[in-house]
Design a protein around this motif. Structure first.
Motif, PDB file in Angstrom:
ATOM      1  N   HIS A 135     -26.552 -18.853 -18.383  1.00 25.95           N
ATOM      2  CA  HIS A 135     -25.373 -18.120 -17.927  1.00 25.95           C
ATOM      3  C   HIS A 135     -24.308 -18.089 -19.023  1.00 25.95           C
ATOM      4  O   HIS A 135     -23.651 -17.060 -19.219  1.00 25.95           O
ATOM      5  N   LEU A 180     -21.922 -14.386 -15.044  1.00 26.69           N
ATOM      6  CA  LEU A 180     -21.269 -14.675 -13.777  1.00 26.69           C
ATOM      7  C   LEU A 180     -19.762 -14.744 -13.955  1.00 26.69           C
ATOM      8  O   LEU A 180     -19.226 -15.661 -14.591  1.00 26.69           O
ATOM      9  N   TYR A 324     -33.256 -18.186  -4.084  1.00 33.79           N
ATOM     10  CA  TYR A 324     -33.046 -17.199  -5.134  1.00 33.79           C
ATOM     11  C   TYR A 324     -32.486 -15.916  -4.533  1.00 33.79           C
ATOM     12  O   TYR A 324     -32.496 -15.712  -3.320  1.00 33.79           O
ATOM     13  N   ARG A 325     -32.021 -15.007  -5.394  1.00 37.68           N
ATOM     14  CA  ARG A 325     -31.461 -13.743  -4.915  1.00 37.68           C
ATOM     15  C   ARG A 325     -32.487 -12.980  -4.083  1.00 37.68           C
ATOM     16  O   ARG A 325     -33.686 -13.084  -4.310  1.00 37.68           O
ATOM     17  N   SER A 352     -28.993 -17.280   0.253  1.00 35.36           N
ATOM     18  CA  SER A 352     -28.486 -16.496  -0.870  1.00 35.36           C
ATOM     19  C   SER A 352     -26.979 -16.672  -0.936  1.00 35.36           C
ATOM     20  O   SER A 352     -26.358 -17.253  -0.031  1.00 35.36           O
ATOM     21  N   ARG A 363     -26.709  -9.759  -6.283  1.00 35.82           N
ATOM     22  CA  ARG A 363     -26.018 -10.419  -7.395  1.00 35.82           C
ATOM     23  C   ARG A 363     -26.209 -11.930  -7.349  1.00 35.82           C
ATOM     24  O   ARG A 363     -26.383 -12.525  -6.302  1.00 35.82           O
ATOM     25  N   ARG A 364     -26.148 -12.517  -8.530  1.00 29.93           N
ATOM     26  CA  ARG A 364     -26.164 -13.968  -8.618  1.00 29.93           C
ATOM     27  C   ARG A 364     -24.826 -14.508  -8.117  1.00 29.93           C
ATOM     28  O   ARG A 364     -23.798 -13.837  -8.237  1.00 29.93           O
TER      29      ARG A 364
END
Length: 497
Positions: A135, A180, A324-325, A352, A363-364
């Motif tokens: 990230h 992010l 996870y997404r 999520s 989105r993360r």
């Protein structure tokens, strides 16, 4: 029907209260029988999880619901009566900041990296998250910053670049680069009197209630999206010393919410095997906090041999938890419907950040970012206008305990009805509930001031000597500690015990 708010010593009188609305709502969302709520009582502690929003009420409700789900499953397996649930608010408060209480050979881990936090933008504030190397590697280039030089110099350069750009531009530019960052949203309209007495303004002073809506569309009132799938035969679990003994859990989660859920299932006797990609290392300090009672292995699901190993594990699994997404694991054949087709009767639970529909779903995200983007950071702002935070990563922890409760309730239902279960949770739904669905507890008690010390313990582990928070579950016969400390991340064999 009442929830009892009990004193923790004979010197303090027991206080009876009307049904705790937050616990009742969480239990109803889980599909639990309302009459079981009378089993739940709480032991108060003074000054726990102080905030403008009702964090204390959210925290104890999610742990209380999880404790009741564990008690219910234990009774269904044994054929006996459902035991009482008595949850200590001090234990809950300590567990909700377990990552901050953790010490490794006396060392205090760093919970947020220097490039993670709130920053002034040209027209407001943004929050970044750069705890993981991948990230960080996406954040800096997106803003034209080379990742070289002294860390203090990088912090200064990042602050300068962000201060020169609009918050929404930063948010979307970093997102497109895979990083992010989110714009800090203004405070939302609070639709109940529960969250805070008034809406707070940008400077942290009481507002008029006419603040702008949140920047992201939050989910509706549903805390859990649940489906009962198929007509597979009932799969009763035999009597056992712990509610989840003999249950096999594949844990495909990271960071806090999912790992807290699976850490809780491990506490209750489940054989939890965490699976990570060898290409996506975990922070060892984070795993030292959330890896209790579990084992950890690495499998590359794009590698045919590792994929075959995973399928063999799945063939004997009872539960799969993913963090996870939405859609991120579908290319590996791990979409919920695909899993349930291959393994009828499976419990699939997903968590999520942003929910399961809408423009932000893919989105993360992390707890800190959801707090910023949905208006919580503005509601908890300091008097000088600097965005604030909740006293715990409560969206993560609360979702984790509720997810564990959902799995336990699904296993209890599977005892009789069979079939598979698909459960979906999100940090955004927990944020929506916190801001709009919980009434602040106004009970006056004579509880002693909160002291975390009784709820901390130590033991040796492969990472070193750990000081850590004890589990907060409060049903009768609940384990006081995990069966074993965290193993080293990714070093266990990919087999069931």
């Amino acid at each position: 029907m009442t929830h009892r708010i009990e004193a923790d010593s004979e010197a303090d009188a027991e206080v009876d209260a009307d049904t705790d609305a937050a616990t009742a709502h969480a239990w109803a969302a889980l599909g639990g029988a309302p009459d079981l709520l009378e089993k739940v009582s709480y032991v108060p502690a003074g000054g726990v999880l102080p905030a403008r929003l009702p964090v204390r009420e959210l925290a104890r409700a999610t742990v209380g619901a999880c404790s009741l789900a564990a008690a219910e499953l234990a009774a269904r397996r044994s054929g006996g009566a459902i035991p009482a649930v008595r949850v200590a608010e001090a234990a809950v408060a300590t567990a909700f900041i377990s990552e901050r209480h953790l010490r490794i050979d006396g060392r205090k881990p760093t919970n947020f990296a220097p490039l993670s936090g709130f920053w002034r933008a040209a027209d407001g504030w943004v929050r970044t998250h750069a705890n993981y190397p991948h990230h960080r590697a996406r954040l800096l280039p997106a803003l034209g910053i080379a990742d070289d030089g002294d860390e203090d110099v990088l912090v200064k350069r990042l602050a300068e670049e962000l201060a020169a750009r609009p918050a929404q531009w930063i948010q979307e530019t970093v997102y497109q680069a895979g990083g992010l960052a989110v714009a800090v949203a203004p405070p939302p309209r609070l639709t109940t009197g529960a969250a805070a007495a008034t809406t707070t303004g940008a400077a942290g002073e009481p507002g008029t209630g006419a603040a702008a809506e949140t920047a992201i569309p939050l989910p509706g009132p549903a805390l859990i999206e649940a489906r009962h799938i198929g007509e597979a035969a009932a799969r009763p679990l035999p009597p056992a010393p712990l509610p989840a003994s003999g249950v096999r859990v594949l844990d495909l989660t990271r960071v806090i919410a999912g790992p807290v859920a699976t850490r809780t299932l491990a506490l209750l006797g489940a054989d939890v095997l965490r699976i990570d990609s060898p290409h996506l290392p975990e922070d060892p300090d984070a795993h030292a906090d959330t890896g209790f009672g579990k084992r950890s292995t690495r499998l590359d699901l794009a590698d045919p041999r590792d994929r075959q190993t995973f399928e063999e594990l799945l063939d004997r699994a009872d539960v799969v938890v993913t963090g996870y997404r939405p859609g991120a694991l579908d290319r590996f054949g791990l979409a919920p419907d695909a899993l349930l087709e291959r393994r009828p009767g499976l419990v699939v639970a997903q968590v999520s950040a942003w929910g399961w529909s809408g423009p932000w779903a893919g989105r993360r995200g992390f707890d800190s970012l959801v707090q910023a983007a949905c208006g919580i950071a503005a509601l908890e702002a300091a008097p000088d206008g600097h965005p604030g935070v909740l006293p715990a990563q409560a969206l993560d922890h609360g979702t984790g305990y509720l997810l564990a409760a959902g799995v336990l309730r699904s296993l209890a239902e599977r005892q009789e009805s069979g079939g598979g279960h698909h459960l979906r949770f999100s940090l955004a739904a927990m944020a929506s509930w916190l801001m709009h669905g919980i009434t602040r507890d106004t009970l006056a008690t004579t509880a002693a001031p909160y002291d975390p010390a009784p709820w901390l313990t130590e033991r040796p582990a492969p990472y070193g000597r750990l000081r850590y928070a004890r589990p907060p579950l409060g049903h009768a016969d609940a384990p006081r500690d995990w069966a074993h400390p965290p193993t080293l991340w990714g070093t266990d064999a990919p087999v069931w015990l």
